[in-house]
Design a protein around this motif. Structure first.
Motif, PDB file in Angstrom:
ATOM      1  N   UNK A 156      42.691  48.385  37.708  1.00  0.00           N
ATOM      2  CA  UNK A 156      43.321  47.340  38.539  1.00  0.00           C
ATOM      3  C   UNK A 156      42.964  45.925  38.053  1.00  0.00           C
ATOM      4  N   UNK A 157      43.735  44.937  38.551  1.00  0.00           N
ATOM      5  CA  UNK A 157      43.412  43.527  38.329  1.00  0.00           C
ATOM      6  C   UNK A 157      43.041  42.884  39.661  1.00  0.00           C
ATOM      7  N   UNK A 158      41.785  42.457  39.754  1.00  0.00           N
ATOM      8  CA  UNK A 158      41.256  41.849  40.978  1.00  0.00           C
ATOM      9  C   UNK A 158      40.964  40.376  40.746  1.00  0.00           C
ATOM     10  N   UNK A 159      41.431  39.555  41.647  1.00  0.00           N
ATOM     11  CA  UNK A 159      41.197  38.121  41.582  1.00  0.00           C
ATOM     12  C   UNK A 159      40.274  37.731  42.737  1.00  0.00           C
ATOM     13  N   UNK A 160      39.134  37.115  42.444  1.00  0.00           N
ATOM     14  CA  UNK A 160      38.202  36.701  43.508  1.00  0.00           C
ATOM     15  C   UNK A 160      38.145  35.184  43.536  1.00  0.00           C
ATOM     16  N   UNK A 161      38.383  34.597  44.706  1.00  0.00           N
ATOM     17  CA  UNK A 161      38.579  33.153  44.799  1.00  0.00           C
ATOM     18  C   UNK A 161      37.617  32.500  45.785  1.00  0.00           C
ATOM     19  N   UNK A 162      37.037  31.393  45.355  1.00  0.00           N
ATOM     20  CA  UNK A 162      36.286  30.567  46.304  1.00  0.00           C
ATOM     21  C   UNK A 162      34.836  30.363  45.909  1.00  0.00           C
ATOM     22  N   UNK A 163      33.968  30.526  46.868  1.00  0.00           N
ATOM     23  CA  UNK A 163      32.529  30.326  46.648  1.00  0.00           C
ATOM     24  C   UNK A 163      31.926  31.637  46.141  1.00  0.00           C
ATOM     25  N   UNK A 183      38.299  47.576  34.848  1.00  0.00           N
ATOM     26  CA  UNK A 183      38.789  46.633  35.842  1.00  0.00           C
ATOM     27  C   UNK A 183      38.946  45.255  35.189  1.00  0.00           C
ATOM     28  N   UNK A 184      40.036  44.607  35.521  1.00  0.00           N
ATOM     29  CA  UNK A 184      40.320  43.263  35.034  1.00  0.00           C
ATOM     30  C   UNK A 184      39.994  42.305  36.171  1.00  0.00           C
ATOM     31  N   UNK A 185      39.004  41.452  35.978  1.00  0.00           N
ATOM     32  CA  UNK A 185      38.529  40.598  37.067  1.00  0.00           C
ATOM     33  C   UNK A 185      38.695  39.127  36.717  1.00  0.00           C
ATOM     34  N   UNK A 186      39.434  38.397  37.559  1.00  0.00           N
ATOM     35  CA  UNK A 186      39.552  36.962  37.370  1.00  0.00           C
ATOM     36  C   UNK A 186      38.782  36.253  38.464  1.00  0.00           C
ATOM     37  N   UNK A 187      37.830  35.414  38.053  1.00  0.00           N
ATOM     38  CA  UNK A 187      36.985  34.691  39.011  1.00  0.00           C
ATOM     39  C   UNK A 187      37.466  33.255  39.092  1.00  0.00           C
ATOM     40  N   UNK A 188      37.853  32.818  40.292  1.00  0.00           N
ATOM     41  CA  UNK A 188      38.386  31.464  40.468  1.00  0.00           C
ATOM     42  C   UNK A 188      37.456  30.672  41.375  1.00  0.00           C
ATOM     43  N   UNK A 226      34.219  45.970  31.889  1.00  0.00           N
ATOM     44  CA  UNK A 226      35.300  45.255  32.570  1.00  0.00           C
ATOM     45  C   UNK A 226      35.616  43.951  31.834  1.00  0.00           C
ATOM     46  N   UNK A 227      36.845  43.495  31.992  1.00  0.00           N
ATOM     47  CA  UNK A 227      37.257  42.212  31.418  1.00  0.00           C
ATOM     48  C   UNK A 227      37.079  41.139  32.489  1.00  0.00           C
ATOM     49  N   UNK A 228      36.249  40.147  32.222  1.00  0.00           N
ATOM     50  CA  UNK A 228      35.991  39.084  33.196  1.00  0.00           C
ATOM     51  C   UNK A 228      36.507  37.748  32.673  1.00  0.00           C
ATOM     52  N   UNK A 229      37.342  37.102  33.490  1.00  0.00           N
ATOM     53  CA  UNK A 229      37.852  35.779  33.128  1.00  0.00           C
ATOM     54  C   UNK A 229      37.429  34.794  34.195  1.00  0.00           C
ATOM     55  N   UNK A 230      36.814  33.685  33.781  1.00  0.00           N
ATOM     56  CA  UNK A 230      36.379  32.693  34.767  1.00  0.00           C
ATOM     57  C   UNK A 230      37.219  31.431  34.627  1.00  0.00           C
ATOM     58  N   UNK A 231      37.876  31.020  35.716  1.00  0.00           N
ATOM     59  CA  UNK A 231      38.678  29.798  35.692  1.00  0.00           C
ATOM     60  C   UNK A 231      38.328  28.927  36.895  1.00  0.00           C
ATOM     61  N   UNK A 232      38.724  27.651  36.821  1.00  0.00           N
ATOM     62  CA  UNK A 232      38.381  26.744  37.921  1.00  0.00           C
ATOM     63  C   UNK A 232      39.582  26.390  38.783  1.00  0.00           C
ATOM     64  N   UNK A 233      40.754  26.961  38.458  1.00  0.00           N
ATOM     65  CA  UNK A 233      41.903  26.776  39.353  1.00  0.00           C
ATOM     66  C   UNK A 233      42.963  27.838  39.066  1.00  0.00           C
ATOM     67  N   UNK A 234      43.810  28.056  40.052  1.00  0.00           N
ATOM     68  CA  UNK A 234      44.941  28.961  39.867  1.00  0.00           C
ATOM     69  C   UNK A 234      45.955  28.287  38.950  1.00  0.00           C
ATOM     70  N   UNK A 235      46.596  29.055  38.025  1.00  0.00           N
ATOM     71  CA  UNK A 235      47.653  28.480  37.189  1.00  0.00           C
ATOM     72  C   UNK A 235      48.600  29.599  36.796  1.00  0.00           C
ATOM     73  N   UNK A 236      49.889  29.325  36.836  1.00  0.00           N
ATOM     74  CA  UNK A 236      50.894  30.317  36.475  1.00  0.00           C
ATOM     75  C   UNK A 236      50.817  31.533  37.384  1.00  0.00           C
ATOM     76  N   UNK A 237      51.293  32.655  36.879  1.00  0.00           N
ATOM     77  CA  UNK A 237      51.226  33.885  37.661  1.00  0.00           C
ATOM     78  C   UNK A 237      49.895  34.567  37.396  1.00  0.00           C
ATOM     79  N   UNK A 264      44.006  39.963  45.719  1.00  0.00           N
ATOM     80  CA  UNK A 264      43.290  38.684  45.716  1.00  0.00           C
ATOM     81  C   UNK A 264      42.290  38.722  46.868  1.00  0.00           C
ATOM     82  N   UNK A 265      41.034  38.486  46.520  1.00  0.00           N
ATOM     83  CA  UNK A 265      39.955  38.504  47.517  1.00  0.00           C
ATOM     84  C   UNK A 265      39.508  37.064  47.741  1.00  0.00           C
TER      85      UNK A 265
END
Lengths: 337, 337, 337
Positions: free
Chosen positions: C160-167, C187-192, C212-223, C229-230
């Motif tokens: 799955x692709x899980x997006x975790x957002x916030x603090x 698991x594909x994990x995007x940390x925002x 797992x594949x971990x991507x760390x970003x500081x804002x949402x962009x594109x799709x 989304x957690x």
């Protein structure tokens, strides 16, 4: 003494027969308290657990005891939220709240408040502590623990040597216990306290009138030859000021070294709990935790048995408990202990 | 009105048929409330008893009523510990907490909060008081008490003479009771209050539109010829300032002397409780405690019957209660009263 | 992992088999949680629900879960009233209170306090949150929700692709969830998050070590192409000062417009709750309330299933639940949902 429908307000209500009667019912409660059996004898009954002064363990102990007999518990904790704070009389509170339950366990910060409440109540009231006055279930569980611990060593309350240590002036626990001991024979009692915190003369007189030998000392010395040592909590809130409390804090403590030096190898150690475990308090040291003679947690466990017994007696079901019992189907480590 | 699955938020929901329906269910609850029988009709059901504002007797009365039907109670008291204090909406709180129970009894300090909560709830919500707005179970138990007390004297609500005394401006209790009375016939109502604390015109208009005779006076005089006198509590917290409260405190009190002077020998005395028993308050004197016409504790008892009836109706089990009943095996003095 | 008699203190205790075992028991609990069936498998068992730090929903969720299995609940809330405040050790508290119940659920403000308590306890202890340390039942219910929501879409946690957002720095919830995810595959994990509130390096390392594949970003962009989304709560009390809290408040919010712009039409929305619904907070907007992908209330519901499963496993009755079940006789809308 007839228990069915009666209030339990004071140790003064009990004679030796009444005590023995409650203790034998408490014995019958063991399989249920240890989860070897389940009973529904109080199915449908409601305990009103009214703690107008907080006391987590006494409150939960009453509630658990009632649940173990199959009943339900409705609770009230704290004072500020109650109508009492708006000027309602204890009589009115009792008339109303007693219609919601079948028996009431009550703690209140004011001496005599539980008895006053009981006058308005339409169901039996059990005193769970009314200020500096009485805490009869604590006294009964203390005496029951002494009986059971001595029996384990082949001994009895009649003829035992009990050593009570610490603050004997303000401790309502040891006053009530002393009153109960007056119904037994030839007890040898050594009271260890600073002179300023000694046992009230009225209590000493009662003990001596009952034919007991009472010795008052201000420190431990030599071998105490005691069957039981009852350590009391330094109840800081009972002292008139902080200096007085500080002065005696820790002076009458018990730890492994002191135990070995002054007591017999099988002297039973009791304490009403909670004990202050902070280093500066040191009233009953943690280094005694593995000592098999440390009976303080068995003493707390016995509180459930005694409260079950009082509920069963008050609601007249002591002979019916086993008729409504079944097997316990879930896992419990307690069943093996 | 269909009760199964419905919220109970306001007295405005009730017509006379609905009131009679609930009262007849309440009558059926007597053997269970008096412990002559035990029912398990709500076995397995859970009441969420959410008191975001403290109220010991209303909270315990709801909990007891649910236990007496065989259900379990999960409680929350106070506001500060709740997520509401962290900015959670009542909708969210309701969505979450309503998944934990089968019916909810709720008190909240804010007018309208219970109705707002009910919109998010997935189970029926019973209003246990929302600020100055509504307290429908109190109004129903008041009316039920009037009906039963009058029936005892061979009389009915239709055609009775009711005297309401005290603070009629701020008392939500008497406002709700008045609305319910509009569904009955030819009631003679005397309102006794200082002019500044009189019944709101809107309520007086409602009563008169219903064909009732309303008389407003500022003091008792001569014989009131009332079947019922309903004394209200001086709710100090409703006054704008302490001076205003002090001014009227005790001016509209009732005691034995006043009762004998102004009322018939069998006039029934009611009061929503708690009453302030302090000497300076004296709203309803203790010297009436032995008067058989003092119905205030029967009134409180009726609260359990009414709440049992509302739970049974809301959860659709009113016809099943006796199918799941058994004998009570433990002692209860209530069974004889 | 053997559950019978075990403590549940940390997500670190669980391997994938243990997780699957608990999830399959949770599945079995649905008919009971949804009131289609009633079970009495824990009849006579007592839960000690000890919340030394307030948490209404977690406390009630544990209590309800235990009631739904047929057991009774004895509760303690708050710290000030407990003996702990008088210097009692957690060991002593545990020895005493564990004699009153068959399993304990406990929350405590101090990290490690629940494990320390468990050492003295004579019954299994389930951690209901110990400060910033652990809250394993929340992590399990989060993962269970992810599994169920993905299964609804014909998908699995593996891949799955899980997006975790916030603090992500202070949120113990997402730390524990991340640890559990390490037992799954690809698991594909995007940390925002803002850089200052990023996921601790130790957690990122764990996830990457698990493949797992971990991507760390500081804002949402594109799709974002996320399956889930957690969103995390802005826990103001975790920030060192109010300025820091204000700075990020609302910057990582989610509403209908942002959802449509950045997520797939069926991306599942999760949040540990409570969410701050005040306009200035706006972490997860109410305009998403009718979106069928909003899983936050199903997530809260799942908490009851997970806690029922843990109680059943800990008390060794998971295979007995249906043997002791009966029909529900009262009305429940839940049975149809």
């Amino acid at each position: 003494m007839k228990f069915t429908g009666a209030n339990i307000l004071s140790v003064d209500q009990f004679n030796r027969d009444a005590i023995e009667h409650i203790f034998r019912i408490a014995d019958l409660m063991e399989p249920y308290a240890h989860r070897r059996k389940r009973t529904r004898v109080l199915d449908g009954a409601i305990l009103g657990n009214l703690f107008f002064e907080p006391s987590t363990r006494t409150r939960v102990s009453f509630g658990t005891a009632f649940n173990l007999l199959g009943g339900e518990v409705r609770e009230t904790t704290g004072m500020e939220s109650s109508a009492l704070a708006k000027g309602e009389s204890l009589y009115d509170t009792a008339r109303v709240l007693s219609s919601y339950s079948d028996v009431i366990a009550m703690r209140h910060p004011k001496s005599g408040a539980v008895a006053e409440f009981a006058e308005g109540s339409r169901v039996p009231v059990i005193n769970g502590g009314d200020g500096a006055n009485e805490h009869p279930t604590q006294a009964l569980l203390d005496l029951y623990t002494i009986e059971k611990e001595l029996a384990h060593h082949g001994s009895t309350i009649d003829g035992m040597h009990l050593c009570i240590v610490g603050d004997l002036k303000y401790g309502r626990t040891v006053h009530s216990l002393s009153k109960l001991l007056c119904m037994f024979k030839q007890v040898n009692i050594t009271l260890v306290s600073p002179p300023e915190l000694g046992m009230p003369t009225s209590i000493v007189d009662l003990l001596e009138s009952a034919g007991h030998k009472v010795t008052q000392v201000s420190e431990l010395s030599g071998s105490m030859d005691a069957d039981i040592v009852y350590q009391t909590r330094i109840q800081q809130e009972r002292f008139t000021n902080l200096d007085e409390a500080e002065q005696y804090r820790g002076r009458f403590r018990l730890n492994s070294e002191i135990y070995t030096k002054h007591y017999k190898p099988n002297t039973v150690i009791m304490h009403p709990l909670p004990r202050d475990s902070r280093a500066e308090a040191n009233e009953l040291d943690n280094d005694l935790n593995q000592n098999p003679n440390l009976a303080i947690f068995r003493q707390a466990d016995n509180g459930v048995l005694i409260r079950m017994a009082l509920f069963a007696a008050t609601l007249g079901v002591e002979h019916l408990v086993s008729r409504y019992d079944t097997d316990v189907i879930w896992y419990s480590d307690k069943a093996n202990s």
